[in-house]
Design a protein around this motif. Structure first.
Motif, PDB file in Angstrom:
ATOM      1  N   GLY A 191       0.788  -1.234   0.000  1.00 22.38           N
ATOM      2  CA  GLY A 191       0.000   0.000   0.000  1.00 22.38           C
ATOM      3  C   GLY A 191       0.811   1.270   0.000  1.00 22.38           C
ATOM      4  N   MET A 211     -12.248   0.578  -1.841  1.00 19.92           N
ATOM      5  CA  MET A 211     -11.629  -0.744  -1.822  1.00 19.92           C
ATOM      6  C   MET A 211     -12.552  -1.793  -2.420  1.00 19.92           C
ATOM      7  SD  MET A 211      -9.550  -0.983   1.791  1.00 19.92           S
ATOM      8  CE  MET A 211     -10.604   0.043   2.797  1.00 19.92           C
ATOM      9  N   MET A 268      -6.320  -0.546  -4.552  1.00 17.37           N
ATOM     10  CA  MET A 268      -7.016  -1.158  -3.425  1.00 17.37           C
ATOM     11  C   MET A 268      -6.127  -1.171  -2.185  1.00 17.37           C
ATOM     12  SD  MET A 268      -8.765  -4.927  -3.153  1.00 17.37           S
ATOM     13  CE  MET A 268      -7.173  -5.767  -3.207  1.00 17.37           C
ATOM     14  N   TRP A 269      -4.870  -1.599  -2.342  1.00 17.14           N
ATOM     15  CA  TRP A 269      -3.948  -1.601  -1.207  1.00 17.14           C
ATOM     16  C   TRP A 269      -3.631  -0.177  -0.751  1.00 17.14           C
ATOM     17  CZ3 TRP A 269      -2.921  -5.422   1.895  1.00 17.14           C
ATOM     18  CH2 TRP A 269      -3.037  -6.737   1.439  1.00 17.14           C
ATOM     19  N   ALA A 307      -5.692   2.378  -0.843  1.00 19.92           N
ATOM     20  CA  ALA A 307      -6.838   2.842  -0.053  1.00 19.92           C
ATOM     21  C   ALA A 307      -6.809   2.249   1.353  1.00 19.92           C
ATOM     22  CB  ALA A 307      -8.137   2.476  -0.765  1.00 19.92           C
ATOM     23  N   ALA A 308      -6.452   0.971   1.455  1.00 18.26           N
ATOM     24  CA  ALA A 308      -6.359   0.340   2.777  1.00 18.26           C
ATOM     25  C   ALA A 308      -5.264   0.990   3.622  1.00 18.26           C
ATOM     26  CB  ALA A 308      -6.090  -1.158   2.614  1.00 18.26           C
TER      27      ALA A 308
END
Length: 305
Positions: A58, A260, A276-277, A279-280
């Motif tokens: 991320g 995500m 996605m990573w 955003a996490a």
């Protein structure tokens, strides 16, 4: 001679028995310490693994300046580029709306339960309702808001509806934590203030709350951290949008959990997985910064005992 030596032998026996018992206690203590450290090591392993995966996957997209300044409007998920400012703003706005209402309600409810309730029916009913809200799943809170806010009252799906749902999840956490922190404050401080002629409300405001400020702030941050990561309310109560939007009163409004989910549904493209990573990682970073800020504020303004 017999009368003299017998007590000496008895004393030696007692000393030997004491040493034997002490040895067993030391052995049991050593075994307990080993088990505790072993269990702690087992608990740390998945935490370290999750943090490593989160940081390693991320961090690269977050280091790009576009991540913090651009939204996804006009950028395909499978293509490189775009940012998460629309999801970051949506998460912060929705959480802020819920916190502005939930924190005062939770703190004042806890003050009533600790300082004013004397086991009356109102106090028992309030405690019972807080216990019920503590066990309500997020999907149930979201469905309740959908039925009451959207179906009955006729409002649109929006970030405001999400904030109402998050409010229901946040209040019991704030109430329970604040209640426990207020009970920890020594009664001697209250009695000393009363002895000086200070009214009860001023004692609570000037003595009790500042003394418990550190624990209260930590509990509030835990409540905010929980609602920021909720996905059920945003799935039911608001639509997704790739554009930056500040107005939560109507229409779609993105958030980090919703982003995500959108990326997860878009497929296993490397660019999609990076977003996605990212955003996490951004969500965890925001929560960490909020916790650090709460610790600094509580350390600066709380009363040192």
């Amino acid at each position: 001679m017999t009368n003299v030596t017998a007590p000496a032998q008895t004393g030696v026996g007692k000393t030997s028995a004491f040493l034997q018992i002490s040895g067993r206690r030391k052995s049991a203590d050593s075994i307990a310490k080993v088990l505790i450290y072993f269990c702690m090591f087992l608990a740390i392993i998945p935490l370290v693994f999750v943090l490593w995966e989160l940081i390693s996957k991320g961090l690269p997209p977050v280091l790009n300046a576009e991540w913090w300044t651009d939204d996804m409007l006009g950028t395909r998920y499978a293509k490189a580029g775009g940012g998460a400012i629309h999801a970051i703003v949506g998460t912060l706005v929705q959480s802020a709306l819920a916190s502005v209402i939930a924190i005062p309600i939770g703190i004042f409810t806890a003050i009533y339960l600790v300082e004013y309730s004397r086991g009356g029916w109102l106090g028992r009913t309030t405690t019972f309702m807080v216990d019920i809200l503590s066990g309500v799943p997020s999907i149930v809170a979201a469905l309740f808001i959908y039925a009451a806010w959207i179906t009955v009252l006729g409002f649109d799906r929006s970030g405001l509806a999400v904030a109402w749902s998050l409010l229901l999840l946040m209040i019991p956490i704030v109430v329970r934590n604040t209640e426990e922190m207020l009970r920890v404050v020594p009664m001697d401080l209250r009695e000393a203030s009363y002895a000086l002629g200070v009214p009860k409300w001023k004692t609570i405001a000037r003595v009790v709350l500042p003394t418990a400020l550190s624990g209260i702030a930590t509990g509030i941050m835990l409540a905010i951290a929980r609602i920021m990561g909720e996905s059920a309310p945003v799935l039911i109560l608001v639509g997704t949008t790739p554009a930056l939007k500040w107005d939560p009163s109507s229409g779609p409004m993105s958030s980090l959990p919703l982003m995500m989910l959108d990326m997860f549904k878009a497929g296993l493209n490397p660019n999609v997985l990076d977003k996605m990573w990212g955003a996490a990682f951004t969500l965890v970073l925001i929560i960490a910064l909020l916790n650090i800020g709460a610790r600094v504020i509580s350390a600066k303004f709380s009363i040192k005992q």
